[in-house]
Design a protein around this motif. Sequence first.
Motif, PDB file in Angstrom:
ATOM      1  N   ILE A  39      19.411   1.793 -12.378  1.00 44.55           N
ATOM      2  CA  ILE A  39      18.175   1.996 -11.626  1.00 44.55           C
ATOM      3  C   ILE A  39      18.327   1.766 -10.114  1.00 44.55           C
ATOM      4  CG2 ILE A  39      16.564   1.633 -13.555  1.00 44.55           C
ATOM      5  CD1 ILE A  39      16.050  -1.154 -12.486  1.00 44.55           C
ATOM      6  N   GLU A  68      15.080  12.153 -12.535  1.00 43.41           N
ATOM      7  CA  GLU A  68      15.068  12.286 -11.081  1.00 43.41           C
ATOM      8  C   GLU A  68      16.318  11.669 -10.463  1.00 43.41           C
ATOM      9  OE1 GLU A  68      11.519  10.425  -9.720  1.00 43.41           O
ATOM     10  OE2 GLU A  68      12.521   8.571  -9.229  1.00 43.41           O
ATOM     11  N   ASN A 113      10.060  14.540  -3.828  1.00 43.23           N
ATOM     12  CA  ASN A 113       9.540  13.179  -3.991  1.00 43.23           C
ATOM     13  C   ASN A 113      10.516  12.120  -3.491  1.00 43.23           C
ATOM     14  OD1 ASN A 113       7.248  14.230  -5.072  1.00 43.23           O
ATOM     15  ND2 ASN A 113       7.863  13.919  -7.204  1.00 43.23           N
ATOM     16  N   GLN A 114      11.809  12.452  -3.507  1.00 44.08           N
ATOM     17  CA  GLN A 114      12.809  11.518  -2.994  1.00 44.08           C
ATOM     18  C   GLN A 114      13.051  11.730  -1.499  1.00 44.08           C
ATOM     19  OE1 GLN A 114      13.957   9.015  -4.754  1.00 44.08           O
ATOM     20  NE2 GLN A 114      12.677   9.799  -6.397  1.00 44.08           N
ATOM     21  N   LEU A 159       7.613  10.646  -1.835  1.00 45.15           N
ATOM     22  CA  LEU A 159       6.268  10.490  -2.401  1.00 45.15           C
ATOM     23  C   LEU A 159       5.749   9.052  -2.340  1.00 45.15           C
ATOM     24  CD1 LEU A 159       4.037  12.126  -3.831  1.00 45.15           C
ATOM     25  CD2 LEU A 159       5.030  11.406  -6.005  1.00 45.15           C
ATOM     26  N   ILE A 160       6.664   8.077  -2.480  1.00 41.22           N
ATOM     27  CA  ILE A 160       6.198   6.678  -2.446  1.00 41.22           C
ATOM     28  C   ILE A 160       5.581   6.373  -1.073  1.00 41.22           C
ATOM     29  CG2 ILE A 160       6.950   4.263  -2.534  1.00 41.22           C
ATOM     30  CD1 ILE A 160       7.144   5.356  -5.271  1.00 41.22           C
ATOM     31  N   ARG A 185       1.692   5.593  -0.197  1.00 46.00           N
ATOM     32  CA  ARG A 185       1.294   4.372   0.505  1.00 46.00           C
ATOM     33  C   ARG A 185       0.447   4.703   1.726  1.00 46.00           C
ATOM     34  NH1 ARG A 185       3.799  -0.410  -0.296  1.00 46.00           N
ATOM     35  NH2 ARG A 185       3.767  -0.896   1.900  1.00 46.00           N
ATOM     36  N   ILE A 222      -1.909   1.572   2.508  1.00 47.32           N
ATOM     37  CA  ILE A 222      -1.199   0.304   2.350  1.00 47.32           C
ATOM     38  C   ILE A 222      -0.235   0.147   3.525  1.00 47.32           C
ATOM     39  CG2 ILE A 222       0.357  -1.036   0.874  1.00 47.32           C
ATOM     40  CD1 ILE A 222      -0.766   0.620  -1.499  1.00 47.32           C
ATOM     41  N   SER A 277       6.375  -3.194   2.341  1.00 49.37           N
ATOM     42  CA  SER A 277       6.972  -2.134   1.526  1.00 49.37           C
ATOM     43  C   SER A 277       8.119  -2.612   0.639  1.00 49.37           C
ATOM     44  CB  SER A 277       7.439  -0.975   2.400  1.00 49.37           C
ATOM     45  OG  SER A 277       8.542  -1.385   3.162  1.00 49.37           O
ATOM     46  N   GLN A 285       9.877  -5.190  -1.696  1.00 50.55           N
ATOM     47  CA  GLN A 285       9.583  -6.379  -2.487  1.00 50.55           C
ATOM     48  C   GLN A 285      10.847  -6.995  -3.039  1.00 50.55           C
ATOM     49  OE1 GLN A 285       6.694  -5.695  -5.525  1.00 50.55           O
ATOM     50  NE2 GLN A 285       5.024  -5.722  -4.068  1.00 50.55           N
ATOM     51  N   GLY A 294      11.392   2.137 -17.262  1.00 48.30           N
ATOM     52  CA  GLY A 294      12.018   1.092 -16.452  1.00 48.30           C
ATOM     53  C   GLY A 294      12.102   1.506 -14.990  1.00 48.30           C
ATOM     54  N   LEU A 295      12.538   2.753 -14.775  1.00 46.26           N
ATOM     55  CA  LEU A 295      12.635   3.282 -13.413  1.00 46.26           C
ATOM     56  C   LEU A 295      11.233   3.519 -12.822  1.00 46.26           C
ATOM     57  CD1 LEU A 295      14.546   4.244 -11.200  1.00 46.26           C
ATOM     58  CD2 LEU A 295      14.669   6.466 -12.322  1.00 46.26           C
ATOM     59  N   LYS A 316       9.920   0.292 -11.538  1.00 44.41           N
ATOM     60  CA  LYS A 316      10.543  -0.079 -10.269  1.00 44.41           C
ATOM     61  C   LYS A 316       9.865   0.666  -9.113  1.00 44.41           C
ATOM     62  CE  LYS A 316      14.844   0.132  -7.737  1.00 44.41           C
ATOM     63  NZ  LYS A 316      15.233   1.426  -7.172  1.00 44.41           N
ATOM     64  N   GLN A 317       9.608   1.949  -9.302  1.00 45.59           N
ATOM     65  CA  GLN A 317       8.963   2.743  -8.255  1.00 45.59           C
ATOM     66  C   GLN A 317       7.500   2.328  -8.081  1.00 45.59           C
ATOM     67  OE1 GLN A 317      11.710   3.638  -7.047  1.00 45.59           O
ATOM     68  NE2 GLN A 317      11.413   5.835  -6.763  1.00 45.59           N
ATOM     69  N   ARG A 335       6.203  -0.575  -8.486  1.00 50.60           N
ATOM     70  CA  ARG A 335       6.137  -1.822  -7.716  1.00 50.60           C
ATOM     71  C   ARG A 335       6.254  -1.553  -6.215  1.00 50.60           C
ATOM     72  NH1 ARG A 335       4.414  -5.195 -11.669  1.00 50.60           N
ATOM     73  NH2 ARG A 335       5.965  -5.727 -13.245  1.00 50.60           N
ATOM     74  N   GLN A 336       6.989  -0.508  -5.874  1.00 49.93           N
ATOM     75  CA  GLN A 336       7.175  -0.202  -4.451  1.00 49.93           C
ATOM     76  C   GLN A 336       5.912   0.315  -3.785  1.00 49.93           C
ATOM     77  OE1 GLN A 336      10.531   1.911  -3.186  1.00 49.93           O
ATOM     78  NE2 GLN A 336      11.870   0.290  -3.924  1.00 49.93           N
ATOM     79  N   ILE A 337       5.046   0.951  -4.602  1.00 49.56           N
ATOM     80  CA  ILE A 337       3.828   1.514  -4.017  1.00 49.56           C
ATOM     81  C   ILE A 337       2.918   0.398  -3.526  1.00 49.56           C
ATOM     82  CG2 ILE A 337       1.783   2.954  -4.450  1.00 49.56           C
ATOM     83  CD1 ILE A 337       3.480   4.397  -6.583  1.00 49.56           C
ATOM     84  N   GLY A 338       2.877  -0.692  -4.321  1.00 55.92           N
ATOM     85  CA  GLY A 338       2.069  -1.820  -3.860  1.00 55.92           C
ATOM     86  C   GLY A 338       0.673  -1.843  -4.448  1.00 55.92           C
ATOM     87  N   VAL A 339       0.482  -1.131  -5.568  1.00 55.18           N
ATOM     88  CA  VAL A 339      -0.790  -1.204  -6.292  1.00 55.18           C
ATOM     89  C   VAL A 339      -0.588  -2.197  -7.433  1.00 55.18           C
ATOM     90  CG1 VAL A 339      -2.384   0.118  -7.740  1.00 55.18           C
ATOM     91  CG2 VAL A 339      -1.433   1.148  -5.680  1.00 55.18           C
ATOM     92  N   ALA A 371      10.361  10.249 -12.443  1.00 53.39           N
ATOM     93  CA  ALA A 371       9.883   8.873 -12.534  1.00 53.39           C
ATOM     94  C   ALA A 371       9.016   8.464 -11.335  1.00 53.39           C
ATOM     95  CB  ALA A 371      11.075   7.929 -12.663  1.00 53.39           C
ATOM     96  N   THR A 372       9.417   8.871 -10.128  1.00 51.19           N
ATOM     97  CA  THR A 372       8.648   8.510  -8.939  1.00 51.19           C
ATOM     98  C   THR A 372       7.247   9.117  -8.995  1.00 51.19           C
ATOM     99  OG1 THR A 372      10.645   8.357  -7.620  1.00 51.19           O
ATOM    100  CG2 THR A 372       8.597   8.690  -6.429  1.00 51.19           C
ATOM    101  N   GLU A 373       7.226  10.366  -9.425  1.00 51.53           N
ATOM    102  CA  GLU A 373       5.947  11.064  -9.566  1.00 51.53           C
ATOM    103  C   GLU A 373       5.054  10.321 -10.576  1.00 51.53           C
ATOM    104  OE1 GLU A 373       6.292  15.241  -9.287  1.00 51.53           O
ATOM    105  OE2 GLU A 373       4.491  14.744  -8.186  1.00 51.53           O
ATOM    106  N   ALA A 391       5.208   7.172 -11.290  1.00 51.02           N
ATOM    107  CA  ALA A 391       4.764   5.918 -10.682  1.00 51.02           C
ATOM    108  C   ALA A 391       3.482   6.159  -9.879  1.00 51.02           C
ATOM    109  CB  ALA A 391       5.859   5.357  -9.783  1.00 51.02           C
ATOM    110  N   VAL A 392       3.429   7.297  -9.192  1.00 50.65           N
ATOM    111  CA  VAL A 392       2.243   7.623  -8.398  1.00 50.65           C
ATOM    112  C   VAL A 392       1.057   7.957  -9.313  1.00 50.65           C
ATOM    113  CG1 VAL A 392       1.290   9.238  -6.709  1.00 50.65           C
ATOM    114  CG2 VAL A 392       3.590   8.300  -6.387  1.00 50.65           C
ATOM    115  N   THR A 402      -2.371   6.057  -9.002  1.00 53.09           N
ATOM    116  CA  THR A 402      -3.555   6.755  -8.480  1.00 53.09           C
ATOM    117  C   THR A 402      -4.301   7.577  -9.525  1.00 53.09           C
ATOM    118  OG1 THR A 402      -2.287   8.736  -7.907  1.00 53.09           O
ATOM    119  CG2 THR A 402      -2.402   7.005  -6.237  1.00 53.09           C
TER     120      THR A 402
END
Lengths: 171, 533
Positions: A30, A70, A99-100, A154-155, A159, A164, A169, A171, B154-155, B158-159, B161-165, B254-256, B258-259, B263
Amino acid sequence: MLKKIKGRVWKLGNNIDTDIIYPGKYLPIIEAKEMALHALEGYDKDFPKKIKKGDVIVAGANFGCGSSREQAATSLKHAGIACIVAKSFSRIFFRNAINQGLALVISKEAHRLVKEGEEVTIDFAKGKLSTQKGETDFPPLPEMVMGILDDGGLIAHTRKRLGIAKADSKQ
Amino acid sequence: MKIPHKKELIELQKRYRTDKRIGEALGGVPAYLVAYWRRKKKIGRYNYPKYSEEQIKELWERLGDDAKAGRELGIRSHAFRRWRKRYKLKEKPVQLKLEQLKLELDINFNLLRKSMRYTIAQNLLASRAGKKKVEVGEIVEVEPDLAMSHDNAGLVIKQFRQIGVEKVWNNKKIVIPLDHRAPAESEKTAIAHKSIREFVREQEIRNFYDIREGVCHQVVVEKAHLLPGQLAVGTDSHTTSYGCIGAVSTGIGATEMAVVWATGRIWLLVPETIKITIDGKLPKGVYAKDVILNLAKRLTVEGANYKAIEFYGSTVKEMSISERFTLSNLSMEMGAKFAVVPFDETAQTYLVGRTNKNYEPVFAGEEAEYVQEVELRVERMVPQVACPDNVDNVKNVAEVTRVRIDQVVLGSCTNGRLDDLEIAAKILKGRKVHLDVRMLVIPASRSIYLQAMEKGFLRDFIEAGCVVLNPGCGPCLGAHQGILAPGERCLATTNRNFKGRMGSPEAEVYLGSPATAAASAIRGRITDPREFL
């Protein structure tokens, strides 16, 4: 705003699938940096070592077909690939790359024009890709997609939308 | 002429009912004369009505509508109303009134969709985006009805958590089955699984299925987490499978996801749609898998990229949910974004007992515009096999019968259901797997595993020399449970045969139906299953 990219070309064929880009056995990883060590390993075992920061991949049709993993996009981005040019991308890979924050160009002509190892210039503002052999125009990506790219993925984009602050950012 | 007696006249009335007809039967006696005789003999006018009171009453209580009841009798609505008034039936029962309202709504809906020129994808995305209509190429932002993730949660975590929600948008809409590496094959996976279990507890996600339950897509459909006319996204490309019950679903990264968790929103491009019509009766030894492989050959691996597929035709109509699952699942290998078999009685029956929720199926309008229309007849089709290294490299099984194999895999979300196991078990019963072949059987879910046990299929497999594994993805994606060495060949009922998919990049994977898999396991080389049927 993404403007200009100059990079050395890696030329690949059609239907470069996700198992070639990122074999299934590495999926439990990961950490992006670790993923980068296996980018395109199915294509050439030593590929991850050969990539230099800022390189560009020019491929044929249906790049990234197959799995929704991804890690395929993440590993290429963190291995140093600045942009992927292809005749077409598979749907999920396209989204994952954006997204990346990995820039993509859809161009039917580029593959015919470029030579492996040469340096190409991609001008996003003008929608132009220049090689030694000549130039070709490519269509711009939809505005909202460019918005995600410009924010660096996308992250970061989310945000920003959610308001935010940048400070917390990491953690 | 002789005037009939009273008894005779009553008999005639029983038979012909009206004065006019009695007259005609007597050879042209005018109706008024018959009426005159009748009055003289004190016989009533309508002693023998065409429709009895019970008959009219029954129709009225059942249908509560003059036009519909009339249609059953072959008369017009005003005629039925006259009969009804004659028997003094005026009020509609209350229960019926309610049902009537619903019926009318249905009718209005049907009229509405007939006049529309939109595909299933357009209709669904429009309704989810809160718009009347959407055009192809438009980008809409929608809220999915289901967000599915498997081990790669799992991934996603991780993503996320990065968003912060802090909290996920809706913990009831998230489903997480662990299936890709179940049970954990490495410490890394064990850590990921652990983090998922902790997250699920923290966020109170109830629809979490630990390693015991089976392949994620099978679990979602089996447990009716998604219903017809709903929209799902999942962090797995084969999420398109839910089209088998008339739902619209697609894979994302996975990132998508996470969003989406943060949201509840995702942007989607309204896709073009390909209409595929499959007609004819499937010949012996030819199954849904052969049909979809044949389609992949025609359309190629990028033939449906960015596009939605809708399946129609008599063959599809006859198919079970399991067979439709195979179609929707493998459509992804042509690049499809959605792959929907429109909702019908088969899907409705499948859902009885699985859900008590209401759902609203979505259909295409009759004038829907398709970017491509493909027609396929299956009567003469023969068993198909996808050869390395692409799913569209499809040949007739007969062309590759010289290929020796080291491993056979029966299972996966494509072909690991009870009917698949049954087909293979019947072929293997009383026979033996070739000594040079390792045959792995992986039921797609716990419930299928149990049923296969009760029906004796597992016994057939084990007696034949197969290795029966726990429900899950098995070696399909090259994670564990049957990895191939360089130079080895495998015939699998799974969905991908890319280079390196099931282990070594120098190994080869062929894809075929469960019948082809069983037949090939017996012979030790790729074999046409019709030899055993």
